[in-house]
Write a protein that holds these residues in place. Structure first.
Motif, mmCIF file in Angstrom:
data_model
loop_
_atom_site.group_PDB
_atom_site.id
_atom_site.type_symbol
_atom_site.label_atom_id
_atom_site.label_comp_id
_atom_site.label_asym_id
_atom_site.label_seq_id
_atom_site.Cartn_x
_atom_site.Cartn_y
_atom_site.Cartn_z
ATOM 1 N N ILE A 222 -19.054 58.623 55.865
ATOM 2 C CA ILE A 222 -17.836 59.317 56.293
ATOM 3 C C ILE A 222 -18.193 60.576 57.079
ATOM 4 O O ILE A 222 -17.583 60.870 58.113
ATOM 5 N N THR A 223 -19.191 61.302 56.620
ATOM 6 C CA THR A 223 -19.615 62.515 57.323
ATOM 7 C C THR A 223 -20.147 62.183 58.709
ATOM 8 O O THR A 223 -19.800 62.847 59.697
ATOM 9 N N HIS B 265 -17.290 61.260 61.007
ATOM 10 C CA HIS B 265 -16.545 62.465 61.398
ATOM 11 C C HIS B 265 -17.289 63.247 62.472
ATOM 12 O O HIS B 265 -16.702 63.667 63.467
ATOM 13 N N GLN C 134 -14.890 62.559 65.454
ATOM 14 C CA GLN C 134 -13.741 63.419 65.238
ATOM 15 C C GLN C 134 -13.939 64.882 65.633
ATOM 16 O O GLN C 134 -12.984 65.532 66.028
#
Length: 129
Positions: A38-39, A42, A46
């Protein structure tokens, strides 16, 4: 010698004791893998690094176009994967300026589309009330 052997044996026995059960260790490893994934997602897709050129801008632009296509509809017809825009032409500065203007226009268009979508959702919520 006997004392050192005794100490090393007791230390090694203590060191080999498992603090977590095997099931807890698997859960910890899985959780770590998920958080790391997830990191990384991101950071790559993102995070906004500003208007300056950076290594991930092509990937982010491609990803944002794909997300816009899914959420708003087919806005862009480009299905190509991200490519590098680094050139060795004398007009490199002009190309960079044009690219920045294009990026700004894409951001503004994306913001307008998102605002329009939010307005539509808000009106639907108001209609239900």
């Amino acid at each position: 010698i006997y004392l050192s052997n005794l100490l090393s044996t007791s230390i090694s026995k203590e060191a080999t004791k498992m603090v977590l059960s095997p099931q807890a260790q698997r859960a910890w490893k899985m959780g770590t893998a998920i958080v790391t994934s997830i990191t990384a997602f991101h950071v790559f897709f993102q995070v906004d690094y500003g208007d300056q050129d950076h290594a991930l801008q092509d990937i982010q632009r491609w990803y944002r176009r794909k997300v816009d296509d899914v959420l708003v509809g087919s806005v862009s017809t480009s299905t190509s994967t991200p490519t590098s825009t680094t050139t060795t032409n004398p007009g490199r500065e002009e190309n960079a300026l044009n690219e920045q203007q294009q990026q700004q226009q894409e951001r503004e268009k994306r913001r307008q589309q998102q605002q329009q979508l939010l307005n539509e959702l808000q009106s639907q919520l108001d209609d239900r009330r």
